[in-house]
Write a protein that holds these residues in place. Sequence first.
Motif, short mmCIF file in Angstrom:
data_model
loop_
_atom_site.label_atom_id
_atom_site.label_comp_id
_atom_site.label_asym_id
_atom_site.label_seq_id
_atom_site.Cartn_x
_atom_site.Cartn_y
_atom_site.Cartn_z
N LEU A 90 -4.07 -9.50 1.45
CA LEU A 90 -5.28 -8.12 2.02
C LEU A 90 -5.61 -7.90 2.81
O LEU A 90 -6.37 -8.53 3.51
N ALA A 91 -4.97 -6.68 3.51
CA ALA A 91 -5.15 -6.43 4.99
C ALA A 91 -6.84 -6.20 4.96
O ALA A 91 -7.60 -5.20 3.73
N GLY A 92 -7.81 -6.59 5.63
CA GLY A 92 -9.27 -6.55 5.71
C GLY A 92 -9.77 -6.53 7.35
O GLY A 92 -8.82 -5.25 8.06
N LEU B 85 3.85 7.01 2.64
CA LEU B 85 4.27 5.89 3.30
C LEU B 85 3.89 4.70 2.86
O LEU B 85 2.82 4.88 1.99
N PHE C 209 -4.79 7.36 1.66
CA PHE C 209 -4.28 6.44 0.70
C PHE C 209 -4.35 6.75 -0.81
O PHE C 209 -5.00 7.40 -1.21
N TYR D 260 0.28 5.44 1.14
CA TYR D 260 0.16 6.03 1.36
C TYR D 260 0.32 7.84 1.26
O TYR D 260 1.81 8.16 1.48
N TYR E 232 0.76 -1.65 -0.13
CA TYR E 232 0.04 0.20 0.23
C TYR E 232 0.98 0.55 0.28
O TYR E 232 2.14 1.15 0.66
N TYR F 14 -3.26 0.45 -3.96
CA TYR F 14 -2.92 -0.83 -3.55
C TYR F 14 -2.50 -1.74 -4.00
O TYR F 14 -3.00 -1.46 -5.44
N PRO G 255 -13.76 -3.74 4.42
CA PRO G 255 -14.07 -3.98 3.71
C PRO G 255 -15.33 -3.68 2.82
O PRO G 255 -14.89 -3.20 1.38
N TYR H 148 -3.11 2.95 15.79
CA TYR H 148 -1.04 3.60 15.73
C TYR H 148 -0.97 4.32 16.60
O TYR H 148 -1.96 5.78 16.89
N GLU I 132 -3.04 -6.90 9.67
CA GLU I 132 -3.00 -5.28 10.30
C GLU I 132 -1.78 -4.67 9.36
O GLU I 132 -1.23 -5.86 8.34
N GLN I 133 -1.60 -3.24 8.90
CA GLN I 133 -0.37 -3.03 8.08
C GLN I 133 1.14 -2.74 8.37
O GLN I 133 0.61 -1.65 9.59
N LYS J 199 -6.16 -3.45 18.61
CA LYS J 199 -7.20 -3.18 17.18
C LYS J 199 -8.26 -4.06 17.67
O LYS J 199 -7.86 -5.07 18.04
N PHE K 291 4.07 -0.78 8.80
CA PHE K 291 4.75 0.64 7.69
C PHE K 291 5.92 0.93 8.15
O PHE K 291 6.60 0.68 8.85
N GLY K 292 6.26 1.02 6.47
CA GLY K 292 7.64 2.39 6.83
C GLY K 292 7.86 3.02 7.18
O GLY K 292 6.99 3.90 7.28
N PRO L 103 -2.75 9.99 7.41
CA PRO L 103 -2.64 9.54 5.64
C PRO L 103 -3.71 8.81 5.73
O PRO L 103 -4.54 8.74 5.87
N LEU M 20 -6.87 1.69 4.70
CA LEU M 20 -7.06 2.16 6.09
C LEU M 20 -7.49 3.81 5.76
O LEU M 20 -7.42 4.03 5.49
N LEU N 118 4.67 4.50 11.49
CA LEU N 118 3.25 4.06 12.04
C LEU N 118 4.06 2.73 12.79
O LEU N 118 4.27 2.07 12.58
N PHE O 51 -7.77 6.72 7.48
CA PHE O 51 -6.83 7.46 9.31
C PHE O 51 -7.92 8.49 9.26
O PHE O 51 -8.84 9.33 8.99
N SER P 206 -11.26 0.37 9.75
CA SER P 206 -11.02 -0.63 8.38
C SER P 206 -12.21 -1.31 7.22
O SER P 206 -12.90 -2.13 8.71
N PHE Q 174 -8.43 0.28 14.62
CA PHE Q 174 -7.18 0.52 14.52
C PHE Q 174 -6.89 1.92 15.66
O PHE Q 174 -7.32 2.52 15.28
N SER R 270 -7.37 3.84 -6.82
CA SER R 270 -8.83 5.60 -6.08
C SER R 270 -8.16 6.41 -5.72
O SER R 270 -8.39 7.73 -5.86
N ASN S 215 -9.70 -2.42 0.66
CA ASN S 215 -8.99 -2.62 1.61
C ASN S 215 -8.08 -1.16 2.06
O ASN S 215 -6.62 -2.33 2.34
#
Lengths: 116, 115
Positions: free
Chosen positions: A98-100, A91, A45, A35, A33, A48, B96, B36, A104-105, B49, A107-108, A43, B103, B44, B105, B94, B34, A58, B101
């Motif tokens: 697929l996170a749903g 980010l 989106f 962001y 993903y 992804y 779906p 963060y 958990e996602q 969660k 992050f860097g 953040p 997040l 982050l 914030f 989150s 969640f 989108s 898919n």
Amino acid sequence: GAGVSQTPSNKVTEKGKYVELRCDPISGHTALYWYRQSLGQGPEFLIYFQGTGAADDSGLPNDRFFAVRPEGSVSTLKIQRTERGDSAVYLCASSPTLAGRNNEQFFGPGTRLTVL
Amino acid sequence: AQSVTQLDSHVSVSEGTPVLLRCNYSSSYSPSLFWYVQHPNKGLQLLLKYTSAATLVKGINGFEAEFKKSETSFHLTKPSAHMSDAAEYFCVVSDPEEYGNKLVFGAGTILRVKS
């Protein structure tokens, strides 16, 4: 193990230039993903990937923004003809699938882009 | 419509006193929620969660949050603040069915801890 890494950590460029931002996800994570975090905001989106394909783009603001993930691992976010309004922290996150609801996602640290 | 609303942009507490960071969400379905945390110049990090199991969720560093569907809230609490808790906190939804898919914030709450 290694987390999500992003390079460069900081990028300063001039208006109108082209930039590439790189993301290395956690090994084995199939979903990736991007962001964007503007100053004082949460953040937002952008796009992804599931594997090599962009499953949802989108959030890309316009056609100056493009992202690829040719081998299903590393991804590059490309911005053409940068504008001052593109200045933000970009980010990257990855998840095992697929996170749903239950994933958990991860992050860097982000790339801080400054367009002068 | 705002999907996640963090009611305070800044919260200031004294060390050793309770922390309350407020979050309300909007979702037509059954979301996961969640919290963060983002320390200066750091990535982050997930605190906790909620994914449709127990409504009271415990996270790292003594934080917990309670999912209240009737109030569409997911407030973050900690009984006693520590100086190291000073950071920015994001409430995230989150769902779906509603958001795909990604997040979503909130705008973030900056927590300041005074000595």
